[in-house]
Design a protein around this motif. Structure first.
Motif, PDB file in Angstrom:
ATOM      1  N   ASN A 194       1.255  -0.869   0.420  1.00  0.00           N
ATOM      2  CA  ASN A 194       0.144  -0.279   0.151  1.00  0.00           C
ATOM      3  C   ASN A 194       1.069   1.473   0.579  1.00  0.00           C
ATOM      4  O   ASN A 194       0.475   1.883   0.762  1.00  0.00           O
ATOM      5  CB  ASN A 194      -1.074  -0.373   1.346  1.00  0.00           C
ATOM      6  CG  ASN A 194      -2.146   1.152   1.136  1.00  0.00           C
ATOM      7  OD1 ASN A 194      -2.656   1.028   0.297  1.00  0.00           O
ATOM      8  ND2 ASN A 194      -2.270   1.901   2.195  1.00  0.00           N
ATOM      9  N   MET A 195       1.885   0.772  -0.594  1.00  0.00           N
ATOM     10  CA  MET A 195       2.651   2.879  -1.272  1.00  0.00           C
ATOM     11  C   MET A 195       2.469   3.018  -2.530  1.00  0.00           C
ATOM     12  O   MET A 195       2.606   2.214  -3.820  1.00  0.00           O
ATOM     13  CB  MET A 195       4.366   1.782  -0.262  1.00  0.00           C
ATOM     14  CG  MET A 195       4.937   3.312  -1.095  1.00  0.00           C
ATOM     15  SD  MET A 195       6.729   2.209  -1.139  1.00  0.00           S
ATOM     16  CE  MET A 195       7.762   4.080  -0.814  1.00  0.00           C
ATOM     17  N   SER A 196       2.351   4.199  -2.167  1.00  0.00           N
ATOM     18  CA  SER A 196       2.096   5.456  -3.434  1.00  0.00           C
ATOM     19  C   SER A 196       4.022   6.008  -3.509  1.00  0.00           C
ATOM     20  O   SER A 196       4.148   7.131  -2.346  1.00  0.00           O
ATOM     21  CB  SER A 196       0.452   5.634  -3.406  1.00  0.00           C
ATOM     22  OG  SER A 196      -0.051   5.022  -3.350  1.00  0.00           O
ATOM     23  N   VAL A 197       3.802   6.988  -4.882  1.00  0.00           N
ATOM     24  CA  VAL A 197       5.195   7.540  -5.294  1.00  0.00           C
ATOM     25  C   VAL A 197       4.667   8.298  -6.217  1.00  0.00           C
ATOM     26  O   VAL A 197       3.647   7.633  -6.911  1.00  0.00           O
ATOM     27  CB  VAL A 197       6.241   6.918  -5.875  1.00  0.00           C
ATOM     28  CG1 VAL A 197       7.173   7.710  -6.096  1.00  0.00           C
ATOM     29  CG2 VAL A 197       7.078   5.472  -4.786  1.00  0.00           C
ATOM     30  N   HIS A 198       4.649   9.018  -5.917  1.00  0.00           N
ATOM     31  CA  HIS A 198       3.852  10.547  -6.878  1.00  0.00           C
ATOM     32  C   HIS A 198       5.689  11.409  -7.959  1.00  0.00           C
ATOM     33  O   HIS A 198       6.029  12.179  -7.848  1.00  0.00           O
ATOM     34  CB  HIS A 198       3.595  11.654  -6.364  1.00  0.00           C
ATOM     35  CG  HIS A 198       2.309  11.207  -5.815  1.00  0.00           C
ATOM     36  ND1 HIS A 198       1.509  11.160  -6.828  1.00  0.00           N
ATOM     37  CD2 HIS A 198       1.643  10.886  -4.318  1.00  0.00           C
ATOM     38  CE1 HIS A 198       0.168  10.493  -5.909  1.00  0.00           C
ATOM     39  NE2 HIS A 198       0.542  10.308  -4.817  1.00  0.00           N
ATOM     40  N   ASN A 199       5.901  10.165  -9.316  1.00  0.00           N
ATOM     41  CA  ASN A 199       7.024  10.658 -10.242  1.00  0.00           C
ATOM     42  C   ASN A 199       6.659   9.812 -10.793  1.00  0.00           C
ATOM     43  O   ASN A 199       8.400   9.162 -10.561  1.00  0.00           O
ATOM     44  CB  ASN A 199       8.553  10.909  -8.309  1.00  0.00           C
ATOM     45  CG  ASN A 199       9.344  11.389  -9.871  1.00  0.00           C
ATOM     46  OD1 ASN A 199       9.243  12.121 -10.908  1.00  0.00           O
ATOM     47  ND2 ASN A 199      10.801  11.419  -9.162  1.00  0.00           N
ATOM     48  N   LEU A 200       6.429   9.778 -11.730  1.00  0.00           N
ATOM     49  CA  LEU A 200       6.142   8.206 -12.359  1.00  0.00           C
ATOM     50  C   LEU A 200       6.985   8.443 -13.977  1.00  0.00           C
ATOM     51  O   LEU A 200       7.821   7.720 -13.514  1.00  0.00           O
ATOM     52  CB  LEU A 200       4.481   8.599 -13.175  1.00  0.00           C
ATOM     53  CG  LEU A 200       4.162   6.811 -13.171  1.00  0.00           C
ATOM     54  CD1 LEU A 200       2.223   6.818 -13.742  1.00  0.00           C
ATOM     55  CD2 LEU A 200       4.725   6.854 -15.000  1.00  0.00           C
ATOM     56  N   PRO A 201       6.948  10.192 -14.169  1.00  0.00           N
ATOM     57  CA  PRO A 201       8.584   9.917 -15.269  1.00  0.00           C
ATOM     58  C   PRO A 201       9.556   9.579 -14.556  1.00  0.00           C
ATOM     59  O   PRO A 201      10.920   8.294 -15.249  1.00  0.00           O
ATOM     60  CB  PRO A 201       8.946  11.524 -15.174  1.00  0.00           C
ATOM     61  CG  PRO A 201       7.158  12.028 -15.102  1.00  0.00           C
ATOM     62  CD  PRO A 201       6.517  11.303 -13.910  1.00  0.00           C
ATOM     63  N   GLY A 202       9.826   9.715 -13.429  1.00  0.00           N
ATOM     64  CA  GLY A 202      11.421   9.700 -12.300  1.00  0.00           C
ATOM     65  C   GLY A 202      11.494   7.856 -12.756  1.00  0.00           C
ATOM     66  O   GLY A 202      11.982   7.512 -12.416  1.00  0.00           O
TER      67      GLY A 202
END
Length: 358
Positions: A323-331
Motif C-alpha cells: 500500500n505504498m504510492s510514489v508521485h514521480n512517474l517519469p522519474g
C-alpha cells in the motif's frame, strides 16, 4: 522473541564459525568454504551491531544511576540529556538489528533472467512492455549491472509482445526479486485517437539464473527441435535451421530461442532459460512451505496477481502489496525506483522476523 538471547546465540555461533575457518581442510570443500565464509560475514555484521547495542544499554544504565545517585545539579542534567539521547537511539538500533537478524538468502546474489510479456490491452500493452523493460534497463545502468537481450518479439507499433533479458551484477535478484507479477497501466494510449483512458496489463517474471549445479535436468526429459527462425513481416528469417526449441516433457515448459544466427548460441541460451524456469518452479514449491511474508509477496505462484499500478493521469505508482504510492512517474520510469524496492525488501524482512517469534 528475546532479542538479547538471539544475539548471544549469534555471538556463540560466530566463535564456532571462526574456529571452522581456521581448519585447513575447509578449503577442500569449496561449497562448504563459501557457505562458511558467507555465514562468517553475516554474523560479524550482526555482532558489530550487538556491540553498539550493548554500549547503548550500558549507557542507559549508567545515566540512570547517575541521575539517582549524583548530588551535583549540572551532572544530573548532563545525565538526563545523555539518557534522553540514548533512549531515542535504542529503538532505532533494535529495528536495525531485527532486520539484520534475518539471514541473507544465497539466491539474492544471483543474476537474473527477466521476462516481460504483454497481457490485456493489445497494442497498448505491448508498448507498456517496452516502457517497463526500459525502466529496468535504466535501473541496471544506474546500478552498474550488465544487460543482454536474449529474445525480443517486436510489434508493428514499436512495442514488444515479449522480451527476455539477462541482468548480471551485484545483488541483482536480491534487489528485483519482488517485481514478479502483473503490472497495470492506466493512461491514454498513443494509439488512442479519442483521448480515452485505457487500462492494460503486462506480466513480469524475475527468474534467478541457475547454474548446472543448482538443478539437475535429465537430458532424456528434454526434446530438442531445430527450425528456421521467423519474425513479423519476414524479419529475422534465416535460411538455415538456427532456431532452437526445448520442451521439458515432465513439466511441459517450452523454450524457444531464435535471436542468434548461430544454432549453437541459441541452444546455449535456450538451456540457460530452461534451467532458470525449472529452478524458479522448484523455488516456488519451496515458497509454499515458507513464511507468510513470502506467500504474500510471491502470491499463488502463477504470477496472476496485480502487484502495481502505474497511473499516468495522477502521476502515481502504487504497489498494492505494501500500500505504498510514489508521485514521480517519469522519474520512476527512468529507473529511480529505489524507495519502492527498498520498502518491499524491508517489509518482507519484517514479516520474516515476525515469523521467528512464532
Amino acid at each position: 522473541m528475546d532479542l538479547i538471547k538471539k544475539l548471544d546465540e549469534c555471538e556463540a555461533r560466530l566463535k564456532e564459525v571462526q574456529e571452522l575457518i581456521m581448519d585447513p581442510d575447509l578449503v577442500k570443500d569449496q561449497k562448504k568454504y563459501k557457505d562458511t565464509m558467507r555465514e562468517n560475514g553475516y554474523l560479524t555484521e550482526v555482532c558489530e551491531l550487538y556491540a553498539e547495542y550493548k554500549k547503548i544499554l550500558q549507557g542507559i544504565k549508567d545515566s540512570t544511576e547517575m541521575i539517582t545517585m549524583e548530588d551535583d545539579v549540572e551532572m544530573k542534567e548532563m545525565a538526563r540529556e545523555e539518557l534522553k539521547a540514548l533512549e531515542e537511539k535504542k529503538p532505532q538500533m533494535e529495528e536495525q538489528i531485527k532486520l539484520k537478524l534475518i539471514p541473507p538468502d544465497p539466491l539474492d546474489e544471483k543474476n537474473i533472467i527477466l521476462e516481460i510479456r504483454s497481457a490485456a490491452g493489445g497494442d497498448e500493452a505491448s508498448l507498456f512492455v517496452r516502457d517497463v523493460w526500459e525502466m529496468y534497463i535504466h535501473l541496471a545502468e544506474r546500478k552498474g549491472w550488465k544487460t543482454e537481450t536474449m529474445e525480443a518479439q517486436e510489434t508493428e507499433v514499436g512495442g514488444f509482445n515479449k522480451i527476455v533479458t539477462s541482468i548480471s551484477g551485484k545483488f541483482v535478484y536480491g534487489t528485483l526479486r519482488w517485481e514478479s507479477g502483473v503490472h497495470r497501466v492506466q493512461r491514454v494510449p498513443a494509439t488512442e485517437s479519442q483521448g480515452r483512458l485505457q487500462t492494460s496489463t503486462v506480466t513480469v517474471a524475475v527468474l534467478p539464473e541457475a547454474e548446472e549445479a543448482d538443478i539437475t535436468i535429465n537430458p532424456g526429459d528434454v526434446r530438442v527441435d531445430v527450425m528456421r527462425a521467423g519474425g513479423p513481416g519476414g524479419q529475422c528469417v534465416n535460411t538455415t535451421d538456427s532456431a532452437v526449441r526445448l520442451t521439458h516433457i515432465p513439466t511441459g515448459i517450452v523454450v524457444i530461442q531464435q535471436d542468434q544466427k548461430s544454432q549453437i548460441k541459441n541452444k546455449e541460451k535456450a538451456w540457460q532459460v530452461l534451467r532458470a524456469r525449472l529452478f524458479d518452479l522448484k523455488q516456488g514449491e519451496l515458497d509454499k512451505e515458507r513464511s507468510t511474508a513470502r506467500k504474500l509477496m510471491v502470491g499463488n505462484g502463477d504470477r496472476s496477481e496485480k502487484i502495481r499500478t502505474y497511473n499516468y493521469p495522477q502521476d502515481r505508482i502504487t504497489d498494492h502489496r505494501i500500500n505504498m504510492s510514489v508521485h514521480n512517474l517519469p522519474g520512476f520510469m527512468m529507473g529511480n525506483m529505489d524507495d519502492m524496492l527498498d520498502a518491499l525488501n524491508v517489509y518482507a524482512k519484517e514479516e520474516q522476523f515476525n515469523e521467528l517469534d512464532k
